[in-house]
Write a protein that holds these residues in place. Structure first.
Motif, short mmCIF file in Angstrom:
data_model
loop_
_atom_site.label_atom_id
_atom_site.label_comp_id
_atom_site.label_asym_id
_atom_site.label_seq_id
_atom_site.Cartn_x
_atom_site.Cartn_y
_atom_site.Cartn_z
N GLU A 267 83.30 47.72 45.84
CA GLU A 267 83.49 49.11 45.48
C GLU A 267 83.85 49.93 46.73
N ASP B 67 87.81 67.26 49.89
CA ASP B 67 86.92 67.80 48.86
C ASP B 67 86.90 69.32 49.04
N ARG C 248 79.74 60.75 47.82
CA ARG C 248 80.17 60.16 46.54
C ARG C 248 81.68 60.32 46.38
N TYR C 249 82.37 59.19 46.23
CA TYR C 249 83.84 59.27 46.20
C TYR C 249 84.32 60.06 44.99
N GLN C 250 83.51 60.11 43.94
CA GLN C 250 83.92 60.83 42.73
C GLN C 250 84.08 62.33 42.97
N GLN C 251 83.49 62.83 44.04
CA GLN C 251 83.53 64.27 44.32
C GLN C 251 84.83 64.71 44.98
N TYR C 252 85.60 63.78 45.46
CA TYR C 252 86.78 64.12 46.23
C TYR C 252 88.00 64.31 45.35
N ASP C 253 88.79 65.29 45.72
CA ASP C 253 89.91 65.70 44.88
C ASP C 253 91.22 65.04 45.26
#
Length: 124
Positions: A44, A99, A107-112
């Motif tokens: 991951e 971000d 958390r990679y999900q937070q990056y745009d």
């Protein structure tokens, strides 16, 4: 929007150093917290280091603490990752990310926004 382009990856022997750079274009660079992530084959994507908008806050993954240093130059729209004492387990594709928050998240999900990545290979 912001576009990100990484550079500086390559092949290095264990114990060596590499310096990665990520240049941003588009919206004001200082509007973003910046992070470096890496992803090895079959694994991951994992957080490496992050830096807040004005460089007042940095944090690192435990696995790189004391060996890697993140920095940014808002006048040059650039974020750097200095990597020292490299180990074979540091081998991965390295990505910079932006971000719209003030502080960098792990958390990679937070990056745009994401760059295309640059490969780092550390030989033993």
């Amino acid at each position: 929007q912001v576009q990100l382009v990484e550079s500086g990856g390559g092949l290095v022997q264990a114990g060596g150093s590499l310096s990665l750079a990520c240049v941003a274009s588009g919206r004001t660079f200082s509007s973003y917290a910046m992070g470096w992530f890496r992803q090895a084959p079959g694994k991951e994507r994992e957080f490496v280091a992050g830096i807040s908008r004005r460089s007042r806050s940095t944090h690192y993954a435990d696995s790189v603490k004391g060996r890697f240093t993140i920095s940014r130059d808002n006048s040059k729209n650039t974020v750097h990752l200095q990597m020292n004492s490299l180990k074979p387990e540091d081998t991965a594709a390295y990505y910079c990310a932006a971000d719209e928050a003030y502080y960098a998240d792990n958390r990679y999900q937070q990056y745009d926004y994401w760059g295309q990545g640059t490969q780092v290979t550390v030989s033993s």
